[in-house]
Design a protein around this motif. Structure first.
Motif, PDB file in Angstrom:
ATOM      1  N   CYS A   1      23.086  50.277  32.090  1.00  0.00           N
ATOM      2  CA  CYS A   1      24.556  50.346  32.110  1.00  0.00           C
ATOM      3  C   CYS A   1      25.105  51.444  31.195  1.00  0.00           C
ATOM      4  O   CYS A   1      26.279  51.787  31.290  1.00  0.00           O
ATOM      5  CB  CYS A   1      25.151  49.015  31.674  1.00  0.00           C
TER       6      CYS A   1
ATOM      7  N   MET B   1      38.155  46.824  33.301  1.00  0.00           N
ATOM      8  CA  MET B   1      37.827  46.910  34.729  1.00  0.00           C
ATOM      9  C   MET B   1      36.668  47.887  34.938  1.00  0.00           C
ATOM     10  O   MET B   1      35.787  47.635  35.755  1.00  0.00           O
ATOM     11  CB  MET B   1      39.049  47.361  35.536  1.00  0.00           C
ATOM     12  N   ASP B   2      36.657  48.973  34.180  1.00  0.00           N
ATOM     13  CA  ASP B   2      35.576  49.954  34.292  1.00  0.00           C
ATOM     14  C   ASP B   2      34.236  49.343  33.898  1.00  0.00           C
ATOM     15  O   ASP B   2      33.220  49.601  34.543  1.00  0.00           O
ATOM     16  CB  ASP B   2      35.861  51.185  33.432  1.00  0.00           C
TER      17      ASP B   2
ATOM     18  N   ILE C   1      33.381  46.178  34.083  1.00  0.00           N
ATOM     19  CA  ILE C   1      32.999  45.240  35.143  1.00  0.00           C
ATOM     20  C   ILE C   1      32.400  46.006  36.319  1.00  0.00           C
ATOM     21  O   ILE C   1      31.373  45.611  36.877  1.00  0.00           O
ATOM     22  CB  ILE C   1      34.207  44.381  35.572  1.00  0.00           C
ATOM     23  N   GLU C   2      33.012  47.113  36.671  1.00  0.00           N
ATOM     24  CA  GLU C   2      32.492  47.942  37.754  1.00  0.00           C
ATOM     25  C   GLU C   2      31.111  48.496  37.402  1.00  0.00           C
ATOM     26  O   GLU C   2      30.216  48.543  38.256  1.00  0.00           O
ATOM     27  CB  GLU C   2      33.470  49.086  38.038  1.00  0.00           C
ATOM     28  N   THR C   3      30.904  48.882  36.145  1.00  0.00           N
ATOM     29  CA  THR C   3      29.603  49.379  35.695  1.00  0.00           C
ATOM     30  C   THR C   3      28.532  48.310  35.829  1.00  0.00           C
ATOM     31  O   THR C   3      27.422  48.580  36.302  1.00  0.00           O
ATOM     32  CB  THR C   3      29.687  49.871  34.239  1.00  0.00           C
TER      33      THR C   3
ATOM     34  N   ALA D   1      28.502  45.719  37.880  1.00  0.00           N
ATOM     35  CA  ALA D   1      28.232  45.491  39.300  1.00  0.00           C
ATOM     36  C   ALA D   1      27.355  46.605  39.875  1.00  0.00           C
ATOM     37  O   ALA D   1      26.395  46.331  40.610  1.00  0.00           O
ATOM     38  CB  ALA D   1      29.542  45.392  40.078  1.00  0.00           C
TER      39      ALA D   1
ATOM     40  N   VAL E   1      31.574  43.954  43.138  1.00  0.00           N
ATOM     41  CA  VAL E   1      32.252  43.358  41.985  1.00  0.00           C
ATOM     42  C   VAL E   1      32.532  41.873  42.228  1.00  0.00           C
ATOM     43  O   VAL E   1      32.362  41.048  41.334  1.00  0.00           O
ATOM     44  CB  VAL E   1      33.559  44.121  41.650  1.00  0.00           C
ATOM     45  N   SER E   2      32.900  41.529  43.431  1.00  0.00           N
ATOM     46  CA  SER E   2      33.224  40.128  43.745  1.00  0.00           C
ATOM     47  C   SER E   2      32.061  39.181  43.460  1.00  0.00           C
ATOM     48  O   SER E   2      32.268  38.022  43.106  1.00  0.00           O
ATOM     49  CB  SER E   2      33.665  39.993  45.206  1.00  0.00           C
TER      50      SER E   2
ATOM     51  N   LEU F   1      30.152  39.171  40.948  1.00  0.00           N
ATOM     52  CA  LEU F   1      30.170  38.801  39.535  1.00  0.00           C
ATOM     53  C   LEU F   1      31.105  37.608  39.278  1.00  0.00           C
ATOM     54  O   LEU F   1      30.947  36.921  38.275  1.00  0.00           O
ATOM     55  CB  LEU F   1      30.619  39.982  38.673  1.00  0.00           C
TER      56      LEU F   1
END
Length: 71
Positions: A31, A50-51, A53-55, A57, A64-65, A67
């Motif tokens: 990550c 948000m960034d 979380i995207e990382t 995923a 993302v969903s 997670l």
């Protein structure tokens, strides 16, 4: 007992990380994070952007969903 969203999210990340076969340190490297930050994520101590979380995923190769499933 009620667990905060951050703690439930962290548990979900840990579950997916382990299922993918990563150690915490290897996953943190993947990550681009230090292991201590990954530990804070998984224990609910970090307030993720948000960034971030995207990382997570992307590193797990999931949408993302995924997670947020079963939180």
């Amino acid at each position: 007992m009620y667990l905060s969203l951050r703690k439930r999210f962290g548990q979900r990340v840990r579950e997916l990380r382990k299922s993918a076969g990563f150690t915490q340190e290897a996953f943190a490297d993947r990550c681009g994070y230090v292991r201590a930050y990954m530990s804070r994520i998984e224990t609910g101590g970090a307030n993720l952007s948000m960034d971030a979380i995207e990382t997570l995923a992307a590193a797990l190769n999931v949408p993302v969903s995924k997670l947020f499933e079963n939180l």
